[in-house]
Design a protein around this motif. Structure first.
Motif, PDB file in Angstrom:
ATOM      1  N   UNK A  74     -24.372 -24.231  20.275  1.00 49.77           N
ATOM      2  CA  UNK A  74     -25.284 -23.513  19.397  1.00 49.77           C
ATOM      3  C   UNK A  74     -24.531 -22.882  18.238  1.00 49.77           C
ATOM      4  N   UNK A  75     -25.240 -22.745  17.139  1.00 46.37           N
ATOM      5  CA  UNK A  75     -24.677 -22.057  15.992  1.00 46.37           C
ATOM      6  C   UNK A  75     -24.594 -20.570  16.332  1.00 46.37           C
ATOM      7  N   UNK A  76     -23.462 -19.958  16.018  1.00 43.34           N
ATOM      8  CA  UNK A  76     -23.268 -18.537  16.312  1.00 43.34           C
ATOM      9  C   UNK A  76     -23.323 -17.730  15.015  1.00 43.34           C
ATOM     10  N   UNK A 110     -29.606  -6.613  18.783  1.00 45.41           N
ATOM     11  CA  UNK A 110     -28.657  -6.034  17.817  1.00 45.41           C
ATOM     12  C   UNK A 110     -27.243  -6.169  18.364  1.00 45.41           C
ATOM     13  N   UNK A 111     -27.083  -5.885  19.642  1.00 44.19           N
ATOM     14  CA  UNK A 111     -25.769  -5.981  20.284  1.00 44.19           C
ATOM     15  C   UNK A 111     -25.241  -7.415  20.195  1.00 44.19           C
ATOM     16  N   UNK A 112     -26.120  -8.411  20.442  1.00 41.65           N
ATOM     17  CA  UNK A 112     -25.701  -9.814  20.382  1.00 41.65           C
ATOM     18  C   UNK A 112     -25.309 -10.205  18.959  1.00 41.65           C
ATOM     19  N   UNK A 119     -27.795 -16.459  18.486  1.00 41.51           N
ATOM     20  CA  UNK A 119     -28.093 -17.634  17.684  1.00 41.51           C
ATOM     21  C   UNK A 119     -28.871 -17.118  16.478  1.00 41.51           C
ATOM     22  N   UNK A 120     -28.377 -17.343  15.258  1.00 43.09           N
ATOM     23  CA  UNK A 120     -29.009 -16.748  14.071  1.00 43.09           C
ATOM     24  C   UNK A 120     -30.489 -17.124  13.943  1.00 43.09           C
ATOM     25  N   UNK A 125     -32.888 -11.702  10.761  1.00 43.83           N
ATOM     26  CA  UNK A 125     -31.965 -11.362   9.673  1.00 43.83           C
ATOM     27  C   UNK A 125     -32.739 -10.711   8.522  1.00 43.83           C
ATOM     28  N   UNK A 126     -33.936 -11.223   8.216  1.00 42.89           N
ATOM     29  CA  UNK A 126     -34.777 -10.625   7.163  1.00 42.89           C
ATOM     30  C   UNK A 126     -35.151  -9.189   7.528  1.00 42.89           C
TER      31      UNK A 126
END
Length: 140
Positions: A74-76, A110-112, A119-120, A125-126
């Motif tokens: 997965x993308x991090x 938030x912690x992750x 995974x973004x 993010x917005x």
């Protein structure tokens, strides 16, 4: 008319479905052979009732997976994004839990994000950008 209600207290017996004619015929033949003193051998089928088509395709899939050399993951969250979130949160003097409450997410999210394990997700993010007043995506 009288107001009496009659109740039926007869027992109801529920039985298994009666065996089919073929099963009864086989059972009769086995019982007759037993009475005659014949030796009876029973055979249990190993894959009886299984879906053989599915099991044969499994070996093909397994071979494809074994031949696959590409490392899939997965993308991090990128390091720059992690640092920007932490910096924006500390400038606003917010805890992870307070920031999570502001954007209506769990504190664990938030912690992750701050640890880089998430995974973004563009929606999150917005929300973070709005709550922190910091641009987290695109050119800075």
């Amino acid at each position: 008319m009288s107001g009496h209600i009659a109740q039926d207290w007869e027992p109801v017996v529920i039985r298994k479905k009666a065996p089919t004619a073929a099963a009864r015929k086989d059972e009769k033949a086995v019982n007759a052979a037993r009475r005659a003193g014949a030796e009876i051998e029973t055979v249990r089928k190993a894959a009886a009732g299984s879906n053989k088509a599915a099991s044969s395709s499994t070996s093909l899939n397994t071979r494809k997976l074994d031949e696959e050399t590409e490392n899939l993951s997965h993308e991090k969250v990128p390091t720059e994004l992690k640092k920007a979130i932490i910096q924006g949160r500390t400038e606003k003097k917010l805890t992870q839990a307070q920031l999570a409450q502001l954007i209506n997410e769990k504190p664990q999210i938030i912690q992750e994000y701050e640890s880089g394990k998430a995974i973004p997700n563009q929606q999150i993010i917005t929300k973070l950008e709005r709550a922190l007043g910091v641009k987290l995506r695109g050119k800075k």
